[in-house]
Scaffold this active site. Structure first.
Site, PDB file in Angstrom:
ATOM      1  N   TYR A   1      -1.578  -0.707  10.425  1.00  0.00           N
ATOM      2  CA  TYR A   1      -1.755  -1.201   9.051  1.00  0.00           C
ATOM      3  C   TYR A   1      -0.610  -0.700   8.157  1.00  0.00           C
ATOM      4  CZ  TYR A   1      -3.788  -1.209   4.310  1.00  0.00           C
ATOM      5  OH  TYR A   1      -4.002  -1.371   2.963  1.00  0.00           O
TER       6      TYR A   1
ATOM      7  N   SER B   1       0.866  -1.189   0.000  1.00  0.00           N
ATOM      8  CA  SER B   1       0.000   0.000   0.000  1.00  0.00           C
ATOM      9  C   SER B   1       0.897   1.231   0.000  1.00  0.00           C
ATOM     10  CB  SER B   1      -0.878   0.009   1.256  1.00  0.00           C
ATOM     11  OG  SER B   1      -1.522   1.256   1.391  1.00  0.00           O
TER      12      SER B   1
HETATM   13  P1  NAP Z   1     -11.426  -5.905   0.827  1.00  0.00           P
HETATM   14  O1  NAP Z   1     -12.366  -5.452  -0.216  1.00  0.00           O
HETATM   15  O2  NAP Z   1     -11.706  -5.553   2.259  1.00  0.00           O
HETATM   16  O3  NAP Z   1     -11.238  -7.505   0.687  1.00  0.00           O
HETATM   17  C1  NAP Z   1     -10.390  -8.178   1.593  1.00  0.00           C
HETATM   18  C2  NAP Z   1     -10.250  -9.629   1.151  1.00  0.00           C
HETATM   19  O4  NAP Z   1      -9.295 -10.267   2.020  1.00  0.00           O
HETATM   20  C3  NAP Z   1     -11.547 -10.421   1.270  1.00  0.00           C
HETATM   21  O5  NAP Z   1     -11.586 -11.343   0.213  1.00  0.00           O
HETATM   22  C4  NAP Z   1     -11.380 -11.133   2.612  1.00  0.00           C
HETATM   23  O6  NAP Z   1     -12.125 -12.352   2.707  1.00  0.00           O
HETATM   24  C5  NAP Z   1      -9.891 -11.444   2.585  1.00  0.00           C
HETATM   25  N1  NAP Z   1      -9.324 -11.690   3.911  1.00  0.00           N
HETATM   26  C6  NAP Z   1      -9.321 -10.844   4.982  1.00  0.00           C
HETATM   27  N2  NAP Z   1      -8.718 -11.441   6.036  1.00  0.00           N
HETATM   28  C7  NAP Z   1      -8.340 -12.677   5.623  1.00  0.00           C
HETATM   29  C8  NAP Z   1      -7.702 -13.772   6.258  1.00  0.00           C
HETATM   30  N3  NAP Z   1      -7.302 -13.708   7.553  1.00  0.00           N
HETATM   31  N4  NAP Z   1      -7.502 -14.899   5.545  1.00  0.00           N
HETATM   32  C9  NAP Z   1      -7.903 -14.979   4.237  1.00  0.00           C
HETATM   33  N5  NAP Z   1      -8.497 -13.968   3.582  1.00  0.00           N
HETATM   34  C10 NAP Z   1      -8.733 -12.838   4.272  1.00  0.00           C
HETATM   35  O7  NAP Z   1      -9.931  -5.368   0.559  1.00  0.00           O
HETATM   36  P2  NAP Z   1      -9.270  -4.636  -0.710  1.00  0.00           P
HETATM   37  O8  NAP Z   1      -9.486  -3.199  -0.565  1.00  0.00           O
HETATM   38  O9  NAP Z   1      -9.610  -5.339  -1.953  1.00  0.00           O
HETATM   39  O10 NAP Z   1      -7.733  -4.887  -0.349  1.00  0.00           O
HETATM   40  C11 NAP Z   1      -6.971  -5.942  -0.895  1.00  0.00           C
HETATM   41  C12 NAP Z   1      -5.516  -5.658  -0.566  1.00  0.00           C
HETATM   42  O11 NAP Z   1      -5.168  -4.387  -1.102  1.00  0.00           O
HETATM   43  C13 NAP Z   1      -5.233  -5.591   0.932  1.00  0.00           C
HETATM   44  O12 NAP Z   1      -3.968  -6.177   1.200  1.00  0.00           O
HETATM   45  C14 NAP Z   1      -5.181  -4.113   1.211  1.00  0.00           C
HETATM   46  O13 NAP Z   1      -4.383  -3.797   2.327  1.00  0.00           O
HETATM   47  C15 NAP Z   1      -4.576  -3.592  -0.086  1.00  0.00           C
HETATM   48  N6  NAP Z   1      -4.835  -2.176  -0.342  1.00  0.00           N
HETATM   49  C16 NAP Z   1      -6.101  -1.724  -0.552  1.00  0.00           C
HETATM   50  C17 NAP Z   1      -6.288  -0.367  -0.795  1.00  0.00           C
HETATM   51  C18 NAP Z   1      -7.657   0.234  -1.022  1.00  0.00           C
HETATM   52  O14 NAP Z   1      -7.777   1.472  -1.057  1.00  0.00           O
HETATM   53  N7  NAP Z   1      -8.699  -0.574  -1.201  1.00  0.00           N
HETATM   54  C19 NAP Z   1      -5.198   0.501  -0.812  1.00  0.00           C
HETATM   55  C20 NAP Z   1      -3.928  -0.016  -0.597  1.00  0.00           C
HETATM   56  C21 NAP Z   1      -3.752  -1.361  -0.379  1.00  0.00           C
HETATM   57  P3  NAP Z   1     -13.602 -12.359   3.404  1.00  0.00           P
HETATM   58  O15 NAP Z   1     -14.480 -11.496   2.550  1.00  0.00           O
HETATM   59  O16 NAP Z   1     -14.006 -13.780   3.407  1.00  0.00           O
HETATM   60  O17 NAP Z   1     -13.411 -11.781   4.779  1.00  0.00           O
END
Ligand code: NAP
Length: 248
Positions: free
Chosen positions: A157, A143
């Site tokens: 985080y 991130s």
């Molecule tokens: P999201 O929509 O909240 O989705 C999170 C995903 O991770 C879901 O599929 C969830 O499964 C799974 N997950 C959470 N805890 C887990 C665990 N302990 N074991 C296995 N799976 C788990 O998140 P996102 O925004 O797409 O983010 C994806 C990645 O991008 C993350 O690493 C996040 O830090 C990074 N990121 C996101 C952003 C942003 O602005 N969105 C920015 C920078 C980085 P369930 O649904 O079953 O809980």
């Protein structure tokens, strides 16, 4: 046979977008999810309906036993692994460092850092030429928080993503001569559910003015970069941290 890829957190957000693009690119796709079985089922049903090979496996990536079971299931149901996207990640309610309790710290670090280490270990044991594997690629989802620090929101985080950057650089060097490339993407503000889990569903709207491109990103814009890093198009890239952040 199609190449096999495992995407943790492939049931929602950036992971789900990556699963769809990977399937369209010809990969057999395994997604791992934690709790939301319906979201995982929806992604897999969509891929199967389009004629792709896809499975969903429930696994808490913070558990060594669950990660072992996850990779064995992928071996048995899809075959030889050639790519891992360490995408699953969590954050918690916005607050200052002095208000973060130790249970939360442990949950954030064990999912975001230890979970990524555990999955990478399993992938290396399958893909490295050191273990008679045929090579492959790993993409870690970091991130821009790793360099902004996310003050007053979630420094825990941000620190976990700083660790992912170092992990990416170190692992890339360890396995570079063993047929495995390891890179990271560092998304900025991307339109997914993760902001609601921090207590502010409209966070991107609030931050829009500080983003040079004046908008948040879409999950597909990150997914395209992940797919490129996994592909032979990125054949000389390893240990790279690629920002996908609209200029922030
Ligand atoms: P999201 O929509 O909240 O989705 C999170 C995903 O991770 C879901 O599929 C969830 O499964 C799974 N997950 C959470 N805890 C887990 C665990 N302990 N074991 C296995 N799976 C788990 O998140 P996102 O925004 O797409 O983010 C994806 C990645 O991008 C993350 O690493 C996040 O830090 C990074 N990121 C996101 C952003 C942003 O602005 N969105 C920015 C920078 C980085 P369930 O649904 O079953 O809980």
């Amino acid at each position: 046979m199609s190449k096999v890829i495992l995407i943790t957190g492939g049931s929602r957000g950036i992971g789900a977008a990556t699963a769809r693009l990977a399937a369209a690119d010809g990969y057999a796709v395994a997604i791992a999810y934690h709790q939301n079985v319906q979201a995982a089922r929806t992604v897999v049903d969509e891929l199967l309906a389009d004629g792709h090979r896809a499975i969903a496996v429930q696994a808490d990536i913070a558990s060594e036993q669950a990660v072992g079971h996850l990779f064995t299931t992928v071996d048995q149901q899809l075959g030889e692994l050639s790519g891992l996207v360490n995408n699953a990640g969590v954050l918690d309610k916005q607050c200052r460092v002095d208000a973060i309790d130790v249970d939360r710290m442990q949950r954030i670090f064990s999912t975001n850092i230890i979970g990524s280490f555990l999955c990478a270990q399993q992938a290396v044991r399958r893909m490295s030429t050191r273990y008679q594997g045929n090579g492959g690629a790993i993409v870690n989802v970091s991130s821009i928080a790793s360099r902004t620090g996310s003050p007053n929101e979630y420094v825990d985080y941000a620190a976990s993503k700083g660790a992912i950057d170092s992990f990416t650089i170190g692992l890339a060097k360890e396995v570079a001569a063993e047929g495995i490339r390891v890179n990271a993407v560092r998304p900025g503000f991307i339109d997914t559910d993760i902001h609601a889990s921090g207590g502010e569903a409209n966070r991107i709207q609030r931050q829009q003015q500080v983003i040079p491109m004046q908008r948040g990103g879409q999950p597909e814009e990150v997914a395209r970069t992940i797919l490129w890093l996994l592909s032979d198009q990125a054949s000389f890239c390893t240990g790279s941290l690629v920002d996908v952040s609209g200029g922030i």
